[in-house]
Write an enzyme that holds these catalytic residues in place. Structure first.
Site, PDB file in Angstrom:
ATOM      1  N   LYS A  89      -8.319   6.417 -19.271  1.00  0.00           N
ATOM      2  CA  LYS A  89      -8.600   6.887 -20.620  1.00  0.00           C
ATOM      3  C   LYS A  89      -7.390   6.671 -21.548  1.00  0.00           C
ATOM      4  O   LYS A  89      -7.020   5.556 -21.805  1.00  0.00           O
ATOM      5  CB  LYS A  89      -9.034   8.357 -20.558  1.00  0.00           C
ATOM      6  CG  LYS A  89     -10.149   8.619 -19.519  1.00  0.00           C
ATOM      7  CD  LYS A  89     -11.402   7.894 -19.887  1.00  0.00           C
ATOM      8  CE  LYS A  89     -12.623   8.095 -19.015  1.00  0.00           C
ATOM      9  NZ  LYS A  89     -12.575   8.301 -17.617  1.00  0.00           N
TER      10      LYS A  89
ATOM     11  N   ASP B 121      -7.014  19.015 -14.353  1.00  0.00           N
ATOM     12  CA  ASP B 121      -7.357  17.672 -14.812  1.00  0.00           C
ATOM     13  C   ASP B 121      -7.008  17.625 -16.297  1.00  0.00           C
ATOM     14  O   ASP B 121      -7.664  18.260 -17.120  1.00  0.00           O
ATOM     15  CB  ASP B 121      -8.856  17.411 -14.577  1.00  0.00           C
ATOM     16  CG  ASP B 121      -9.271  16.006 -15.017  1.00  0.00           C
ATOM     17  OD1 ASP B 121      -8.614  15.432 -15.900  1.00  0.00           O
ATOM     18  OD2 ASP B 121     -10.270  15.492 -14.485  1.00  0.00           O
TER      19      ASP B 121
ATOM     20  N   ARG C 197       0.844  -1.206   0.000  1.00  0.00           N
ATOM     21  CA  ARG C 197       0.000   0.000   0.000  1.00  0.00           C
ATOM     22  C   ARG C 197       0.877   1.254   0.000  1.00  0.00           C
ATOM     23  O   ARG C 197       0.534   2.276  -0.582  1.00  0.00           O
ATOM     24  CB  ARG C 197      -0.968  -0.004   1.195  1.00  0.00           C
ATOM     25  CG  ARG C 197      -1.823   1.244   1.265  1.00  0.00           C
ATOM     26  CD  ARG C 197      -3.097   1.058   2.091  1.00  0.00           C
ATOM     27  NE  ARG C 197      -2.899   0.345   3.324  1.00  0.00           N
ATOM     28  CZ  ARG C 197      -2.347   0.863   4.432  1.00  0.00           C
ATOM     29  NH1 ARG C 197      -1.919   2.104   4.446  1.00  0.00           N
ATOM     30  NH2 ARG C 197      -2.212   0.130   5.513  1.00  0.00           N
TER      31      ARG C 197
ATOM     32  N   TYR D 162     -15.827  17.096 -15.302  1.00  0.00           N
ATOM     33  CA  TYR D 162     -16.354  15.738 -15.319  1.00  0.00           C
ATOM     34  C   TYR D 162     -17.437  15.591 -14.229  1.00  0.00           C
ATOM     35  O   TYR D 162     -17.272  16.107 -13.118  1.00  0.00           O
ATOM     36  CB  TYR D 162     -15.203  14.747 -15.114  1.00  0.00           C
ATOM     37  CG  TYR D 162     -15.681  13.360 -14.825  1.00  0.00           C
ATOM     38  CD1 TYR D 162     -16.419  12.664 -15.776  1.00  0.00           C
ATOM     39  CD2 TYR D 162     -15.417  12.745 -13.612  1.00  0.00           C
ATOM     40  CE1 TYR D 162     -16.884  11.387 -15.512  1.00  0.00           C
ATOM     41  CE2 TYR D 162     -15.868  11.478 -13.342  1.00  0.00           C
ATOM     42  CZ  TYR D 162     -16.609  10.808 -14.295  1.00  0.00           C
ATOM     43  OH  TYR D 162     -17.074   9.552 -14.025  1.00  0.00           O
TER      44      TYR D 162
HETATM   45  C1  LIG Z   1     -11.969  14.406 -17.407  1.00  0.00           C
HETATM   46  C2  LIG Z   1     -12.198  13.286 -16.429  1.00  0.00           C
HETATM   47  N1  LIG Z   1     -11.655  13.376 -15.205  1.00  0.00           N
HETATM   48  C3  LIG Z   1     -11.840  12.395 -14.290  1.00  0.00           C
HETATM   49  C4  LIG Z   1     -12.584  11.261 -14.577  1.00  0.00           C
HETATM   50  C5  LIG Z   1     -12.759  10.199 -13.532  1.00  0.00           C
HETATM   51  O1  LIG Z   1     -11.975   9.082 -13.868  1.00  0.00           O
HETATM   52  P1  LIG Z   1     -12.268   7.584 -13.434  1.00  0.00           P
HETATM   53  O2  LIG Z   1     -13.518   7.155 -14.116  1.00  0.00           O
HETATM   54  O3  LIG Z   1     -11.048   6.852 -13.881  1.00  0.00           O
HETATM   55  O4  LIG Z   1     -12.431   7.566 -11.947  1.00  0.00           O
HETATM   56  C6  LIG Z   1     -13.137  11.124 -15.849  1.00  0.00           C
HETATM   57  C7  LIG Z   1     -13.944   9.926 -16.178  1.00  0.00           C
HETATM   58  O5  LIG Z   1     -14.662   9.868 -17.146  1.00  0.00           O
HETATM   59  C8  LIG Z   1     -12.954  12.168 -16.802  1.00  0.00           C
HETATM   60  O6  LIG Z   1     -13.475  12.099 -18.032  1.00  0.00           O
END
Ligand SMILES: Cc1ncc(COP(=O)(O)O)c(C=O)c1O
Length: 380
Positions: A194, A169, A46, A98
């Site tokens: 992604k 992000d 961990r 998101y």
């Molecule tokens: C721009 C963006 N940030 C964060 C996330 C969250 O990621 P995760 O689904 O891997 O937790 C997503 C998920 O679609 C996203 O598109």
């Protein structure tokens, strides 16, 4: 090494005994100590696991940064950045982030005594009016799902003058196209589910930082929250990253051809993509990134039905997510941004006829043919 070489050869390099070309998968929760008080580099997975450590170093190297932290999901990465906040702190967040991030901001912050302000346009935000308790700026650029471009350098400069931390992000871009730390950001977060992983087979997240103190704090929280990336998923993420540049190049090339086709199509009212000259973010995107990525959104003209269009698509799957080798379409109002109230959706422009596309690496002629036949079936 240049990016494409580093994506393949970066990470830890000392598997000296066996000499595999791939860094091995260490499935061990605990590691043997030579003696009491004599801790090696690895104690307990961990805290640190060699396979996770390998991908953390790789992601940091690709960002030209000092530190990477691999988390169990993109939301785990965002939550890790938010773990720096304390009761009484305020966060400025851009209006179309998101949906999961929005859920966190609008529902979890309040319970924790943290406040927030939704910023529709950071490029014209007056930082002088921000209150003294504002501790963090959190933004996505291009934003999700309207692909609005925010000037990272300018926002970070103004935010830093007010003592705020800047978190970006960078999921839609990856470090291959945009490096927010180089533009002044303090922390970069990723849904590595992604483009980094690239094959829609794992859920993963990453946080990248340069600052030693920030890293110490984030590393502590990573270990205590425990939402670490498993060794197996770390291995798969490392494998995915090796092909990131070629996948992104191809997805982006496909995207450019598709948006140019769509822009001229009678069914389409508007295309949201900063790689189009008609987009207001075009010049800014060119200034701060080396590409516009492979996601875009469209709205349809009234005589075309968006539900019938999605149902008629044969190659594109109707699914949330993006960044895999396959092309997807989704309906943000009900699938990714349903956590926004109807009023906020309308205010921002996440309308019921908005569709978001994530373009993969298929043959672009097949993708365009698929869209063309689906439009014919969607005509009212
Ligand atoms: C721009 C963006 N940030 C964060 C996330 C969250 O990621 P995760 O689904 O891997 O937790 C997503 C998920 O679609 C996203 O598109």
């Amino acid at each position: 090494m240049k990016y494409a070489s580093l994506a393949i050869h970066g990470g830890r390099r000392e598997d000296a005994e066996i000499k595999g070309v791939n860094y091995p998968l260490y499935l061990s929760s605990t590691f043997v100590q030579d003696s009491i008080g004599d801790y090696g580099e690895f104690v307990y997975s961990r805290s640190n696991n060699p396979t996770r450590n390998n991908v953390e170093q790789l992601i940091a190297q690709l960002e030209e940064a000092k530190y990477g932290l691999a988390m169990a999901s993109g939301m785990g990465a965002t939550a890790l950045a938010f773990s720096l906040l304390k009761p009484g702190d305020k966060v400025l967040v851009n209006s179309n982030v998101y949906g999961g991030t929005w859920n966190y901001v609008s529902r979890v912050f309040e319970e924790r005594g943290i406040t927030y302000e939704v910023v529709t346009d950071f490029n014209h935000y007056d930082f002088d009016k921000a209150t003294a308790d504002t501790r963090m700026v959190f933004l996505e650029t291009p934003s999700n799902p309207l692909l609005y471009v925010t000037d990272i350098e300018s926002v970070c400069k103004k935010a830093h003058e007010k003592g705020m931390l800047c978190v970006v992000d960078n999921t839609f871009m990856t470090s291959y196209l945009q490096k927010p730390l180089k533009l002044g950001a303090d922390i970069v977060v990723y849904s590595a589910t992604k483009y980094y992983a690239g094959h829609s087979d794992i859920i993963a997240g990453a946080v990248v930082v340069d600052d030693d103190d920030l890293y110490t704090s984030l590393k502590f929280h990573q270990k205590i929250l425990g939402a670490i990336l498993s060794p197996f998923d770390s291995f798969l993420l490392t494998r995915g990253i090796k092909t990131l540049p070629v996948r992104m190049d191809r997805s982006q090339e496909n995207t450019q051809k598709i948006v140019e086709y769509l822009e001229k199509h009678e069914a389409v009212k508007k295309v949201y993509y900063p790689g189009l000259k008609s987009n207001e973010g075009y010049e800014l995107q060119k200034k701060q990134a080396t590409g516009s990525g492979a996601c875009f959104s469209i709205t349809l003209n009234d005589n075309f039905d968006s539900v019938a269009f999605c149902n008629a698509l044969e190659i594109f799957d109707l699914a949330v997510s993006l960044g895999g080798v396959e092309s997807l379409v989704c309906h943000p109002a009900s699938m990714t941004h349903e956590s926004y109230s109807k009023e906020l959706q309308d205010e921002i422009g996440i309308t019921d006829d908005l569709l978001r596309f994530a373009i993969g690496i298929e043959d672009v002629d097949d993708l365009i043919d698929d869209i063309a036949q689906a439009f014919e079936k969607a005509r009212k």
